[in-house]
Scaffold this active site. Structure first.
Site, mmCIF file in Angstrom:
data_model
loop_
_atom_site.group_PDB
_atom_site.id
_atom_site.type_symbol
_atom_site.label_atom_id
_atom_site.label_comp_id
_atom_site.label_asym_id
_atom_site.label_seq_id
_atom_site.Cartn_x
_atom_site.Cartn_y
_atom_site.Cartn_z
ATOM 1 N N LYS A 8 0.846 -1.204 0.000
ATOM 2 C CA LYS A 8 0.000 0.000 0.000
ATOM 3 C C LYS A 8 0.873 1.243 0.000
ATOM 4 O O LYS A 8 2.065 1.210 0.338
ATOM 5 C CB LYS A 8 -0.923 0.017 1.234
ATOM 6 N N GLY A 94 7.487 1.673 4.496
ATOM 7 C CA GLY A 94 6.221 2.397 4.497
ATOM 8 C C GLY A 94 5.214 1.825 3.531
ATOM 9 O O GLY A 94 4.243 2.483 3.157
ATOM 10 N N ASP A 132 -1.639 -1.587 10.355
ATOM 11 C CA ASP A 132 -2.009 -1.572 8.939
ATOM 12 C C ASP A 132 -2.716 -2.852 8.495
ATOM 13 O O ASP A 132 -3.197 -2.934 7.356
ATOM 14 C CB ASP A 132 -0.766 -1.371 8.063
#
Length: 292
Positions: A8, A94, A132
């Site tokens: 993502k 990230g 996440d």
């Protein structure tokens, strides 16, 4: 049985405030990418995990193992699994690589054992694995808030490419948050990003790019800021660090520019990848894009 663990990016990330429980209140626009690890699992008499990435822990620090144990505690099953992970998403980037792997493990265990698990239950359990993981369970563009557990999926048509560039050094998420100075941080408007995506307002998307964690991450790994500046100078339309870093993503609609910039960035960067958003429709983009 195999499943794709999609990476993502955060097109917009606002760290709203630090909460009394020590966590941070977030408001984000997160989108899955057509870039993924591949998780292969089957029921076995003993637990085993193999991977092309030898650096991964093979205990409960691994999100896959943690996901299985969270489900085992909830549903009381005794089965073990033979697991193989083909890792492509870089760590400390990230891009939610570990979270995506944990989410894929949840989906696979559900199928393999025919667990009666609703999407809301899946998200509830995913929270126990990582911030996440709830998003990675659904793999849909979403407004994400709270500490990552409140999801509001939405749809849009994507007509631009994404170039990922990660420097050699990663960023510790913990250190990035600890380095925030709320007297000086920027708070991007994630509602503007959502509106621009839905309206297919490309310039609006570029204008709304923002990440509260960029400034502290630039200080931790200066190469991140250098890469971001270089991507813009080379002709990409917009660039932003994803999550807590250290990957920078850049956007363009021009395939020639995309490939030229990717080739140049490959010379000095640890990781370069051409991809696009995993959205409902990508009709204006080729099904396959070149990779570096």
């Amino acid at each position: 049985m195999k499943d794709r663990a999609y990476a993502k990016i955060n097109l917009c990330l606002d760290v709203v405030k630090k909460r009394e429980d020590g966590y941070h209140e977030l408001n984000m626009i997160m989108v899955p990418l057509e870039f993924y690890d591949v998780l292969d699992m089957e029921v076995a008499t003993e637990m085993s995990l193999t991977s092309n990435a030898g650096y991964l822990p093979m205990n409960e620090k691994n999100s896959i193992i943690k996901a299985i144990e969270v489900l085992r505690e909830e549903y009381g099953f005794t089965e073990n699994f033979k697991i193989d992970l083909k890792k492509h998403i870089p760590t400390q980037g990230g891009l939610a690589g570990g979270s995506a792997d944990g989410a894929a493990a949840i989906r696979l265990v559900k199928k393999l054992l025919n667990l009666k698990m609703s999407e809301s239950k899946m998200i509830e359990l995913a929270k126990k694995i990582g911030a996440d993981v709830p998003f990675c369970c659904i793999n849909k563009p979403a407004v994400v808030s709270g500490i990552g557990e409140v999801l509001e999926p939405f749809e849009f048509d994507s007509d631009f490419y994404v170039l990922l560039v990660k420097p050699f050094k990663g960023v510790s998420t913990k250190l990035a948050f600890e380095s925030l100075d709320f007297d000086t941080v920027q708070h991007p408007d994630c509602n503007k990003m959502k509106d621009a995506l839905i309206e297919q307002d490309y310039q609006g998307i570029l204008n709304a790019l923002g990440n509260t964690l960029e400034q502290p991450a630039f200080k931790i790994v200066p190469a991140i800021e250098k890469i971001k500046q270089e991507l813009i100078q080379l002709g990409m339309d917009g660039a932003l660090m994803s999550g807590s870093g250290s990957t920078v993503f850049a956007l363009t609609k021009n395939e020639q520019t995309l490939n030229e910039v990717a080739r140049k960035m490959k010379v000095n960067s640890n990781f370069v990848r051409i991809t696009k958003i995993l959205a409902k429709n990508n009709k204006s983009l080729p099904n396959l894009v070149k990779n570096t």
